[in-house]
Design a protein around this motif. Structure first.
Motif, mmCIF file in Angstrom:
data_model
loop_
_atom_site.group_PDB
_atom_site.id
_atom_site.type_symbol
_atom_site.label_atom_id
_atom_site.label_comp_id
_atom_site.label_asym_id
_atom_site.label_seq_id
_atom_site.Cartn_x
_atom_site.Cartn_y
_atom_site.Cartn_z
ATOM 1 N N VAL A 9 0.834 -1.211 0.000
ATOM 2 C CA VAL A 9 0.000 0.000 0.000
ATOM 3 C C VAL A 9 0.871 1.265 0.000
ATOM 4 N N ASP A 10 2.173 1.107 -0.156
ATOM 5 C CA ASP A 10 3.125 2.235 -0.249
ATOM 6 C C ASP A 10 2.855 3.305 0.813
ATOM 7 N N ALA A 11 2.766 2.864 2.040
ATOM 8 C CA ALA A 11 2.497 3.812 3.129
ATOM 9 C C ALA A 11 2.960 3.216 4.446
ATOM 10 N N VAL A 12 3.169 4.085 5.419
ATOM 11 C CA VAL A 12 3.399 3.619 6.777
ATOM 12 C C VAL A 12 2.036 3.203 7.323
ATOM 13 N N CYS A 13 1.922 1.948 7.718
ATOM 14 C CA CYS A 13 0.650 1.435 8.210
ATOM 15 C C CYS A 13 0.635 1.412 9.729
ATOM 16 N N VAL A 14 -0.556 1.563 10.269
ATOM 17 C CA VAL A 14 -0.782 1.535 11.710
ATOM 18 C C VAL A 14 -1.536 0.246 12.005
ATOM 19 N N GLU A 15 -0.942 -0.613 12.814
ATOM 20 C CA GLU A 15 -1.505 -1.953 13.017
ATOM 21 C C GLU A 15 -1.353 -2.393 14.470
ATOM 22 N N PHE A 16 -2.111 -3.407 14.849
ATOM 23 C CA PHE A 16 -1.781 -4.131 16.059
ATOM 24 C C PHE A 16 -0.447 -4.855 15.802
ATOM 25 N N PRO A 17 0.363 -5.090 16.845
ATOM 26 C CA PRO A 17 1.505 -5.986 16.657
ATOM 27 C C PRO A 17 0.983 -7.292 16.055
ATOM 28 N N ALA A 18 1.730 -7.859 15.138
ATOM 29 C CA ALA A 18 1.243 -9.027 14.403
ATOM 30 C C ALA A 18 2.393 -9.707 13.707
ATOM 31 N N GLY A 19 2.158 -10.928 13.251
ATOM 32 C CA GLY A 19 3.200 -11.600 12.485
ATOM 33 C C GLY A 19 2.728 -12.959 12.030
ATOM 34 N N LEU A 20 3.514 -13.560 11.159
ATOM 35 C CA LEU A 20 3.189 -14.892 10.668
ATOM 36 C C LEU A 20 3.532 -15.927 11.731
ATOM 37 N N VAL A 21 2.724 -16.972 11.773
ATOM 38 C CA VAL A 21 2.981 -18.100 12.673
ATOM 39 C C VAL A 21 4.054 -18.971 12.024
ATOM 40 N N ASP A 22 5.104 -19.310 12.779
ATOM 41 C CA ASP A 22 6.163 -20.162 12.223
ATOM 42 C C ASP A 22 5.630 -21.570 11.934
ATOM 43 N N ALA A 23 6.369 -22.297 11.097
ATOM 44 C CA ALA A 23 5.896 -23.587 10.564
ATOM 45 C C ALA A 23 5.412 -24.568 11.638
ATOM 46 N N SER A 24 6.152 -24.656 12.766
ATOM 47 C CA SER A 24 5.762 -25.678 13.733
ATOM 48 C C SER A 24 5.358 -25.073 15.083
ATOM 49 N N GLU A 25 4.983 -23.803 15.048
ATOM 50 C CA GLU A 25 4.651 -23.056 16.263
ATOM 51 C C GLU A 25 3.125 -23.018 16.435
ATOM 52 N N SER A 26 2.658 -22.852 17.672
ATOM 53 C CA SER A 26 1.218 -22.655 17.870
ATOM 54 C C SER A 26 0.915 -21.164 17.764
ATOM 55 N N PRO A 27 -0.290 -20.805 17.330
ATOM 56 C CA PRO A 27 -0.658 -19.381 17.272
ATOM 57 C C PRO A 27 -0.539 -18.693 18.640
ATOM 58 N N SER A 28 -0.833 -19.394 19.725
ATOM 59 C CA SER A 28 -0.691 -18.785 21.058
ATOM 60 C C SER A 28 0.763 -18.415 21.329
ATOM 61 N N ASP A 29 1.677 -19.337 21.061
ATOM 62 C CA ASP A 29 3.106 -19.047 21.250
ATOM 63 C C ASP A 29 3.560 -17.919 20.329
ATOM 64 N N ALA A 30 3.060 -17.930 19.091
ATOM 65 C CA ALA A 30 3.448 -16.888 18.136
ATOM 66 C C ALA A 30 3.027 -15.508 18.636
ATOM 67 N N SER A 31 1.884 -15.426 19.285
ATOM 68 C CA SER A 31 1.401 -14.112 19.712
ATOM 69 C C SER A 31 2.272 -13.533 20.831
ATOM 70 N N VAL A 32 2.684 -14.386 21.771
ATOM 71 C CA VAL A 32 3.569 -13.918 22.851
ATOM 72 C C VAL A 32 4.937 -13.537 22.272
ATOM 73 N N ARG A 33 5.432 -14.356 21.340
ATOM 74 C CA ARG A 33 6.729 -14.087 20.705
ATOM 75 C C ARG A 33 6.688 -12.790 19.890
ATOM 76 N N GLU A 34 5.673 -12.628 19.077
ATOM 77 C CA GLU A 34 5.608 -11.441 18.220
ATOM 78 C C GLU A 34 5.449 -10.163 19.049
ATOM 79 N N LEU A 35 4.647 -10.232 20.102
ATOM 80 C CA LEU A 35 4.503 -9.032 20.939
ATOM 81 C C LEU A 35 5.863 -8.642 21.504
ATOM 82 N N HIS A 36 6.609 -9.642 21.981
ATOM 83 C CA HIS A 36 7.928 -9.355 22.542
ATOM 84 C C HIS A 36 8.876 -8.782 21.492
ATOM 85 N N GLU A 37 8.910 -9.410 20.316
ATOM 86 C CA GLU A 37 9.840 -8.950 19.274
ATOM 87 C C GLU A 37 9.505 -7.525 18.816
ATOM 88 N N GLU A 38 8.232 -7.285 18.596
ATOM 89 C CA GLU A 38 7.865 -5.998 17.988
ATOM 90 C C GLU A 38 7.761 -4.855 18.990
#
Lengths: 201, 201
Positions: free
Chosen positions: B79-108
């Motif tokens: 969209v060629d713009a700075v976007c405003v979003e909730f922290p978010a990310g793709l779930v890794d191949a063998s990760e659970s979505p719950s684990d991904a959410s805690v990990r992504e919040l920490h990383e971002e």
């Protein structure tokens, strides 16, 4: 509905056969000046408004009933499920998003309402696609004895509308999910925000 | 950030060059038994959880400050713009979505929180893509004197985090839009639901 919709085949779609969407190879320079590439999907149908689609948060007011909204149920081939969504649709080539929202609400639900507010252009899934939309808030004032109006669906459109009191919306979405339907992320977020305000603040 | 990200070229992407997304030609039978075709975009990265991505609605609690959430600002090439979003990310191949959410919040954002709730699988733009996600609610309890933690970003990630009191979220999104940023539809819907509960009910 005479029978359930179903998928019979899924195969890769060559770019040159695609009529509705297209792939973009976006070359961009990141914040350090490094050249990078991003892949995105894009709708080919965007008209002069610059906005692909509208969705409608309806506020149904009735002298004797609780304030309600309208959700729609329709089969969506990309996710092979009946989806639960706000009424929504693509903006026609020379139409304004405001006009599209009043038109789509009428076609999909039968209700004619007054546009109270329309959001700025917001982006639907900006990591993956160029798709954008506006969210309209439309108010419908009912009088006692008003009956449920007729939908005005196109041929080949199978859309079920459901009137839900706002205070029950979140719970209803949870139930619909448990029945095997798939809730649209935007509708879920709206209902979750409403529920968050009611229960967590 | 040393400089602004920018697009240098956009061209059609041939299907056989696409690494991250693919086009599907979906043959389906509608409710009358008629054979039809739908075009959809799909992520190639979906792992064994069956869920592409997670987003996080954070509830930051602090003894002296108003309950707040965290939004992130990042440039999005589609969209060629700075976007405003909730922290978010793709779930890794063998990760659970719950684990991904805690990990992504920490990383971002740098914050480590406790997962309070995760939504069922919801669909991001079901008229156009197979993309799906789950929305997590994560609570972070701060003590007086806690300082803002360091983000844990990958190389090449430029993500700005902003802590916003929940009662100001909607107004802040309106302002960010006016500054030329693009608000993610799901975050907008969540904030609009919260604002709707505060002002329209």
């Amino acid at each position: 509905m005479p029978q359930e919709a179903k998928i019979t085949n899924v195969e890769p779609l060559p770019s040159n056969e695609a009529k509705w969407i297209e792939f973009q190879k976006i070359s961009w320079q990141d914040q350090t000046g490094k050249d990078r590439v991003w892949e995105a999907a894009s709708r080919k149908t965007r008209g002069k408004s610059g906005v692909d689609a509208v969705a409608i948060a309806t506020l149904l007011r009735h002298p004797k009933k609780k304030p309600s909204t309208i959700i729609i149920l329709q089969y969506r081939p990309p996710v092979d499920a009946v989806c639960v969504e706000f009424p929504a649709g693509l903006v026609d080539a020379s139409e304004s998003p405001s006009d599209a929202s009043v038109r789509e609400l009428h076609e999909e639900t039968g209700y004619k309402g007054k546009l109270k507010f329309i959001s700025p252009t917001i982006v639907s899934d900006p990591g993956m696609s160029t798709a954008n939309m506006q969210l309209a808030t439309i108010e419908v004032e009912l009088k006692e004895g008003d009956t449920e109006p007729e939908q005005a669906l196109d041929d080949g459109e199978f859309i079920e509308r459901v009137v839900v009191p706002l205070e029950e919306l979140y719970t209803r979405l949870v139930e619909l999910d448990k029945e095997g339907k798939r809730v649209d992320a935007r509708l879920w977020h709206w209902a979750a925000g409403l529920e968050f305000a009611r229960t967590m603040l």
